[in-house]
Design a protein around this motif. Structure first.
Motif, PDB file in Angstrom:
ATOM      1  N   ARG A 264      -3.392   0.870  -3.514  1.00  0.00           N
ATOM      2  CA  ARG A 264      -2.819  -0.448  -3.250  1.00  0.00           C
ATOM      3  C   ARG A 264      -2.780  -1.270  -4.533  1.00  0.00           C
ATOM      4  O   ARG A 264      -3.759  -1.307  -5.276  1.00  0.00           O
TER       5      ARG A 264
ATOM      6  N   VAL B 275      -4.746  11.939  -6.692  1.00  0.00           N
ATOM      7  CA  VAL B 275      -4.198  13.240  -6.316  1.00  0.00           C
ATOM      8  C   VAL B 275      -3.347  13.016  -5.068  1.00  0.00           C
ATOM      9  O   VAL B 275      -3.490  11.998  -4.400  1.00  0.00           O
ATOM     10  N   PRO B 276      -2.445  13.957  -4.762  1.00  0.00           N
ATOM     11  CA  PRO B 276      -1.589  13.783  -3.587  1.00  0.00           C
ATOM     12  C   PRO B 276      -2.404  13.439  -2.353  1.00  0.00           C
ATOM     13  O   PRO B 276      -3.441  14.035  -2.097  1.00  0.00           O
TER      14      PRO B 276
ATOM     15  N   ARG C 279      -9.828   4.528  -3.431  1.00  0.00           N
ATOM     16  CA  ARG C 279     -11.169   5.064  -3.174  1.00  0.00           C
ATOM     17  C   ARG C 279     -12.257   4.015  -3.401  1.00  0.00           C
ATOM     18  O   ARG C 279     -13.314   4.306  -3.955  1.00  0.00           O
TER      19      ARG C 279
ATOM     20  N   GLU D  82       0.830  -1.179   0.000  1.00  0.00           N
ATOM     21  CA  GLU D  82       0.000   0.000   0.000  1.00  0.00           C
ATOM     22  C   GLU D  82       0.880   1.249   0.000  1.00  0.00           C
ATOM     23  O   GLU D  82       2.010   1.220   0.493  1.00  0.00           O
TER      24      GLU D  82
ATOM     25  N   LYS E 249       4.824  15.589 -14.731  1.00  0.00           N
ATOM     26  CA  LYS E 249       4.422  16.472 -15.828  1.00  0.00           C
ATOM     27  C   LYS E 249       4.480  15.770 -17.165  1.00  0.00           C
ATOM     28  O   LYS E 249       3.960  16.266 -18.169  1.00  0.00           O
TER      29      LYS E 249
ATOM     30  N   LEU F 117      -6.574  12.221 -12.997  1.00  0.00           N
ATOM     31  CA  LEU F 117      -7.073  13.113 -11.946  1.00  0.00           C
ATOM     32  C   LEU F 117      -8.539  12.807 -11.656  1.00  0.00           C
ATOM     33  O   LEU F 117      -8.981  12.820 -10.511  1.00  0.00           O
ATOM     34  N   ASP F 118      -9.299  12.502 -12.714  1.00  0.00           N
ATOM     35  CA  ASP F 118     -10.715  12.202 -12.531  1.00  0.00           C
ATOM     36  C   ASP F 118     -10.922  10.954 -11.674  1.00  0.00           C
ATOM     37  O   ASP F 118     -11.916  10.822 -10.981  1.00  0.00           O
ATOM     38  N   PHE F 119      -9.985  10.012 -11.773  1.00  0.00           N
ATOM     39  CA  PHE F 119     -10.091   8.813 -10.946  1.00  0.00           C
ATOM     40  C   PHE F 119      -9.811   9.141  -9.477  1.00  0.00           C
ATOM     41  O   PHE F 119     -10.009   8.310  -8.607  1.00  0.00           O
ATOM     42  N   GLY F 120      -9.290  10.346  -9.234  1.00  0.00           N
ATOM     43  CA  GLY F 120      -8.981  10.722  -7.866  1.00  0.00           C
ATOM     44  C   GLY F 120      -7.546  10.419  -7.487  1.00  0.00           C
ATOM     45  O   GLY F 120      -7.219  10.269  -6.319  1.00  0.00           O
TER      46      GLY F 120
ATOM     47  N   ARG G 188      -4.747   7.155  -0.882  1.00  0.00           N
ATOM     48  CA  ARG G 188      -4.223   5.822  -0.573  1.00  0.00           C
ATOM     49  C   ARG G 188      -4.417   4.917  -1.776  1.00  0.00           C
ATOM     50  O   ARG G 188      -5.482   4.902  -2.387  1.00  0.00           O
TER      51      ARG G 188
ATOM     52  N   ARG H 222      -3.659  12.830 -18.468  1.00  0.00           N
ATOM     53  CA  ARG H 222      -3.516  13.377 -17.135  1.00  0.00           C
ATOM     54  C   ARG H 222      -4.882  13.635 -16.501  1.00  0.00           C
ATOM     55  O   ARG H 222      -5.139  13.274 -15.359  1.00  0.00           O
ATOM     56  N   ARG H 223      -5.785  14.225 -17.294  1.00  0.00           N
ATOM     57  CA  ARG H 223      -7.117  14.542 -16.766  1.00  0.00           C
ATOM     58  C   ARG H 223      -7.843  13.284 -16.336  1.00  0.00           C
ATOM     59  O   ARG H 223      -8.534  13.258 -15.317  1.00  0.00           O
TER      60      ARG H 223
END
Lengths: 333, 474
Positions: A294, A288-289, A310, A264, A272, A283-286, A292, A279-280
């Motif tokens: 696995r 982001v910094p 998630r 994990e 970049k 990000l849409d999948f979530g 969590r 990239r979008r």
């Protein structure tokens, strides 16, 4: 009869090859394209503080020195350049014309990077061809479509429609000392072979790197959790802004692809090098910094790998997970 | 003096440079962060927020993506679907043919005659239009009505995304998406449905690849042609006790060849004409769930079967009229069909086919199912045989393959013609239903043309090469 036919076919093929070669040598290139390319060259050499005369011009544009001399005269006559102590300099008109072409060129490269799947090593070449056929209106539309971008994918600032440009204050990578940190602000896209070397080793503008070691023929750097070796020539084509201690992002992260099934981790960021739609989507999948994540399943050929985040299961290819950075969390008990 | 508005714009422009290119990322990040904070406050969980999926799901996933069990399970499941489709469709198909072709067709013809309609009108509408529609319905409806629900069952259960997951390694190498394995499988049922199924691929470039290459999946309408021609011409090339295996092997090789072509063409397309399209990989693996039978029946029968069938019927009726007309309108004593066949024969011979086959593939464009009946009708017409078939322009089929073999051999067919017909049946333009569907899905004349013409060009090249090699070695 048949023999003549075959001979004729061979002849036609040879002719076609010859004509194509002539095109390649740009004997028949239009005056407009030539003028624009010459202005661009002048602009670039002024940026790099080198001089331009008919010899350098003929080399860069692949035309004869005679034609280059004629071209320079024409540029002077139309008030785009002027002769200062035997050297060609751009006038204000010439500079704003050149910047318009540079603007179109960089917008096109940005477009290829964001909205197409054209390979990185080909952006420059195709933009060189297309830049002459895009007028101001089309350029404005293109810029709007891309959300008025500030920089092209090489990190170069894109001139505004008014012909203003923001200049980067980077220094060549080779000037940095061992263990220094820096942010890459610009990668020169010419000559082609050096750009190819740089882009293929996974170096991109915006990347934070550290100089690990300097050798006679090159430099070893660390970026995105990996060590990379680049030749001295390539290193001269990379501009960098040195970072102070408090600006340095911790380097203890690894690519997501290094996560073994069952382990994990916490997402640190997306490189970049993943651009545009790709990239979008991430990000849409979530991704982001702080998220969590696995590693869950490997497919038959070990690529892609399915990751759980998630509460959902998402498959990512290695060429994506290489560019997502994580910090491992101790194995779940 | 600058006014206030200009100053604000200038300031904003300066700030943009200071903020940099990361704005979109930071925005999304903060949205997720606040969403998480809110959910932590208001959602209570039993497992204290620890991520974990149902054990049973994990177990199934482990089995279907395992190195040793993954592939066999996939092949067994898909083979079962095809076997049930082919075997199960026979009975309703022959029942529908009996009703629509054998019973209703003469009845309607009698009705028209009793209404004293002119012969050409009866011919064009009943022998042409109606018969083509009847044929398409009876051969197309049953396989689709069985195949689609079965396929949708696997989809609804959640198994198909795992197939895409397993196959992605291969498709990645040719620049395509693993989900193309699914649209390709769907194409084995019906190319038009396969093209629609490409909607599941959300990356524009990969979706176009899946649409353009779908025609390389040997669809339901082409299997019977392959099986018939293989049993007549391939079975004859080997000793009788091997005939069955050889012809079955030939049909399977053609289907595999189609898969190989779809991969090669995908590779070529993504490196040339499709470079300008954006590409992004994403694949979600949803949790398994018990299939919802009613919903499956509804989507597979209404959305897929009826939808495709309706489009086929719309094209079949006018095409039927054309088929009847070319065989019955005479110019200078012989029919248009014969004129065309005579003219096309020398060119067709170059690629090891004949004029009858070329004409049949042109006028039977609404459905691959009516190619063989059209070929039989045209062969009888061009040989001027009486006593076989049901008259000029009336498609027919023969129950006994030996009779078909005899008729085709009279028409000058050799084993080479048979092999080339099998190849051409794989590599030719999609049926009109599929072409129309491609246009509807891509909204682009350019891609529709590529999808239509590319297979024909390949078909001509492959048939030409086969023919030249055949002559070289015989």
């Amino acid at each position: 009869m048949t023999l003549y036919f075959i001979l004729l076919t061979v002849l036609i093929v040879l002719m076609a090859i010859w004509i194509k070669k002539m095109w390649g040598r740009r004997w028949k290139i239009s005056d407009k394209e030539l003028t624009e390319d010459a202005l661009k060259h002048l602009y670039n050499s002024e940026e790099n503080k080198t001089d331009t005369d008919e010899n350098t011009l003929s080399k860069v544009l692949s035309i004869s020195t005679k034609r280059a001399a004629k071209l320079i005269k024409k540029l002077e006559a139309s008030g785009l350049t002027q002769n200062v102590d035997g050297k060609q300099k751009l006038t204000n008109n010439g500079r704003s014309y050149a910047l318009k072409i540079v603007r179109v060129h960089r917008l096109l490269e940005k477009y290829f990077a964001e909205n197409t799947s054209i390979n990185e090593t080909e952006w420059h070449k195709i933009a060189e061809e297309k830049e002459h056929r895009i007028d101001e209106n089309k350029a404005r539309e293109l810029a709007m479509q891309l959300g008025n971008p500030l920089r092209d994918p090489h990190g170069d600032p894109i001139p505004t429609a008014k012909g203003e440009i923001y200049s980067h204050n980077g220094i060549p990578l080779s000037k940095l000392e061992t263990n220094d940190f820096g942010n890459i602000v610009h990668i020169e896209d010419e000559p082609k072979n050096l750009y190819k070397e740089i882009s293929e080793s996974g170096i991109y503008p915006g990347m934070q790197i550290q100089i690990k070691d300097k050798f006679k023929d090159g430099i070893e750097i660390k970026g995105d959790g990996k060590n990379k070796f680049i030749s001295n020539e390539a290193a001269d084509n990379i501009s960098i802004v040195p970072l102070n201690k408090d600006e340095i992002i911790k380097q203890d992260y690894q690519p997501l692809s290094s996560l073994e099934v069952g382990e994990e981790a916490e997402v640190v960021g997306i490189s970049k090098a993943l651009r545009g739609m790709q990239r979008r989507r991430l990000l849409d999948f979530g991704i982001v910094p702080g998220t969590r994540i696995r590693a869950f399943l490997k497919s038959l050929g070990n690529d892609p790998v399915a990751y759980e985040l998630r509460g959902t299961l998402i498959a990512l290819r290695k060429n994506q997970s290489d560019y997502i950075f994580i910090r491992k969390i101790g194995n779940d008990k | 003096m600058k006014n206030e508005r200009e100053l604000i714009i200038e300031e904003a422009e300066k700030l943009r440079w200071e903020v940099g290119d990361n704005l979109h990322d930071s925005l999304l990040e903060s949205i997720y962060k606040s969403a998480e904070e809110i959910s932590r406050k208001v959602v209570s969980r039993n497992d204290a927020g620890k991520i974990s999926r149902k054990n049973i799901d994990h177990l199934i996933d482990k089995i279907v993506t395992n190195k040793w069990t993954g592939l066999p399970i996939m092949f067994l499941l898909l083979a079962a679907v095809f076997w049930i489709t082919i075997v199960g469709a026979n009975y309703p198909s022959s029942f529908l043919a009996k009703v629509l072709v054998d019973t209703l067709h003469p009845l309607m013809k009698d009705l028209f005659v009793s209404l004293s309609s002119p012969e050409w009108l009866t011919g064009a509408l009943i022998d042409g239009g109606y018969l083509a529609v009847a044929w398409v319905v009876s051969v197309m409806l049953p396989p689709m009505a069985i195949f689609f629900p079965l396929f949708t069952l696997l989809e609804d259960f959640g198994y198909l995304p795992r197939v895409a997951f397993n196959m992605d390694g291969i498709y990645k190498r040719v620049g395509a998406h693993g989900k193309q394995a699914l649209t390709m499988s769907m194409g084995f049922g019906c190319n038009a449905a396969g093209v629609i199924a490409a909607r599941i691929i959300d990356s524009p470039r990969e979706r176009l690849v899946a649409i353009i290459t779908n025609n390389f999946s040997l669809c339901n309408g082409r299997w019977p042609t392959q099986i018939l021609i293989a049993s007549i011409f391939i079975g004859n090339l080997v000793p009788p006790y091997l005939a069955g295996i050889a012809s079955a092997g030939a049909v399977v090789s053609i289907a595999v060849l189609g898969v190989v072509f779809s991969l090669i063409v995908s590779w070529g397309l993504t490196r040339t004409v499709l470079k300008g399209e954006p590409s992004a990989f994403s694949l979600e693996l949803p949790p398994y769930r018990p299939p919802r039978i009613l919903q499956i029946l509804y989507t597979s029968l209404i959305d897929r079967t009826i939808f495709v069938l309706w489009r086929a019927i719309v094209f079949a009726f006018p095409a039927g009229i054309v088929i009847w007309s070319v065989a019955n309108i005479n110019v200078g004593g012989i029919s248009i069909a014969e004129h065309f066949i005579d003219w096309a024969n020398p060119y067709a011979m170059l690629i090891g086919l004949n004029g009858v086959i070329i004409l049949a593939y042109i006028i039977a464009i609404p459905a691959n199912e009516i190619v063989i009946p059209t070929i039989l009708m045209l062969t009888v017409l061009s040989l001027k045989i009486s006593g076989i078939g049901a008259g000029a322009g009336v498609m027919f089929e023969m129950d006994n393959p030996a009779d078909v073999a005899q008729l085709l051999k009279l028409g000058g067919w050799t084993a080479l013609t048979g092999i080339n017909l099998m190849l051409f049946s794989l590599l030719h333009n999609p049926c009109s239903t599929t072409i129309y569907t491609i246009y509807k899905e891509t909204k682009s004349i350019k891609w529709t043309l590529v999808a239509t013409l590319l297979p024909i060009v390949l078909g001509i090249l492959v048939c030409y090469a086969t023919t030249q090699l055949w002559y070289l070695f015989t």
